[in-house]
Write a protein that holds these residues in place. Structure first.
Motif, PDB file in Angstrom:
ATOM      1  N   LEU A 188     -40.712 -36.459   2.387  1.00 20.21           N
ATOM      2  CA  LEU A 188     -41.988 -36.323   1.658  1.00 20.21           C
ATOM      3  C   LEU A 188     -42.953 -36.475   2.371  1.00 20.21           C
ATOM      4  N   SER A 231     -42.255 -39.671   4.958  1.00 19.23           N
ATOM      5  CA  SER A 231     -41.522 -40.557   4.817  1.00 19.23           C
ATOM      6  C   SER A 231     -40.255 -39.970   4.543  1.00 19.23           C
ATOM      7  N   ASN A 264     -34.385 -41.679  -2.535  1.00 18.03           N
ATOM      8  CA  ASN A 264     -35.439 -41.288  -3.142  1.00 18.03           C
ATOM      9  C   ASN A 264     -36.730 -41.895  -2.585  1.00 18.03           C
ATOM     10  N   SER A 302     -40.732 -42.584  -1.780  1.00 20.07           N
ATOM     11  CA  SER A 302     -41.830 -41.670  -2.202  1.00 20.07           C
ATOM     12  C   SER A 302     -42.918 -42.358  -1.338  1.00 20.07           C
ATOM     13  N   GLU A 307     -47.596 -42.592  -0.632  1.00 15.48           N
ATOM     14  CA  GLU A 307     -48.908 -42.198  -1.429  1.00 15.48           C
ATOM     15  C   GLU A 307     -49.841 -42.928  -0.397  1.00 15.48           C
ATOM     16  N   PHE A 347     -45.198 -47.140   0.374  1.00 18.33           N
ATOM     17  CA  PHE A 347     -44.102 -46.513   0.190  1.00 18.33           C
ATOM     18  C   PHE A 347     -43.385 -47.014  -1.104  1.00 18.33           C
ATOM     19  N   TRP A 378     -38.946 -46.682  -2.796  1.00 22.84           N
ATOM     20  CA  TRP A 378     -37.830 -46.089  -2.738  1.00 22.84           C
ATOM     21  C   TRP A 378     -36.698 -47.138  -3.610  1.00 22.84           C
ATOM     22  N   ASN A 408     -35.454 -43.101  -9.037  1.00 17.08           N
ATOM     23  CA  ASN A 408     -36.424 -42.045  -9.061  1.00 17.08           C
ATOM     24  C   ASN A 408     -37.800 -42.633  -9.017  1.00 17.08           C
ATOM     25  N   ASP A 465     -41.915 -43.065  -8.223  1.00 13.77           N
ATOM     26  CA  ASP A 465     -42.999 -42.281  -7.947  1.00 13.77           C
ATOM     27  C   ASP A 465     -44.219 -43.117  -8.165  1.00 13.77           C
ATOM     28  N   GLN A 505     -43.345 -37.240 -12.627  1.00 11.17           N
ATOM     29  CA  GLN A 505     -44.211 -36.518 -11.917  1.00 11.17           C
ATOM     30  C   GLN A 505     -45.599 -36.928 -12.253  1.00 11.17           C
TER      31      GLN A 505
END
Length: 196
Positions: A2, A22, A63, A65, A67, A76, A78, A106, A108, A159
């Motif tokens: 990502l 990441s 998985n 993520s 930002e 992070f 996960w 999953n 986000d 999302q």
């Protein structure tokens, strides 16, 4: 893998942009088990940052993520896998773990213009949400709750995007339908059916 990008001025050339990565790194070559360690690297201007591990050594994760906050600091999320195969949602910064949000998959996350951290993930095939209730220095998270009681699972992975207002918007699918919801009024509104 990502990637998050950060550029204070969008007209700058490529080497003035910060790229943050990441990714999952298998610590033992040839290991075929599920999950890998979460690692991080970045290209800041012309400088490539040395990769570093974010999750615990040998921890099996999936998985990830990433930002960036308004100062360009990465956050992070996960899934950390237990030996029995159950997964929990973990949050961290470069300085270490900041939260364990319990069972889920999953993840986000987004950070709003005030520095608030918003986290979404699946639990029992339904999207759950929580956000920090303190400053960026001392974050605390209430128990995650379903984003909607009206739309039964299974939901797709969330999302998420944040606006400058700051309002958080989330799209997901369930039962063959596409939905959109936002938290403009404080809590998340009833999901709007976008398409069947």
């Amino acid at each position: 893998l990502l990637v998050a990008a950060d550029a204070a001025q969008p007209d700058l050339d490529f080497f003035s942009v910060s790229l943050h990565l990441s990714y999952l790194h298998r610590s033992v070559p040839g290991d075929e088990g599920p999950g890998s360690e979460v690692w991080y690297s970045a290209q800041i201007g012309r400088t490539l940052r040395q990769p570093e591990r974010i999750s615990r050594a040998g921890e099996r994760c999936q998985n990830p993520s990433i930002e960036l906050d308004s100062r360009g600091n990465p956050h992070f999320a996960w899934e950390a896998l237990s030996p029995g195969g159950e997964s929990t949602i973990q949050l961290a910064t470069l300085s270490g773990r900041i939260a364990d949000l319990g069972p889920g998959t999953n993840p986000d996350l987004v950070i709003d213009s005030r520095g608030g951290l918003h986290v979404f993930f699946l639990r029992s095939e339904v999207i759950h949400y929580t956000h920090d209730t303190e400053s960026a220095v001392a974050r605390t998270f209430p128990a995650a709750e379903p984003i909607s009681d009206e739309i039964p699972g299974p939901h797709s992975p969330p999302q998420v995007v944040v606006s400058n207002v700051p309002e958080v918007f989330m799209a997901f699918s369930a039962g063959g339908n596409l939905y959109l919801t936002g938290n403009g009024g404080g809590g998340f509104e009833r999901p709007l059916l976008i398409d069947s």
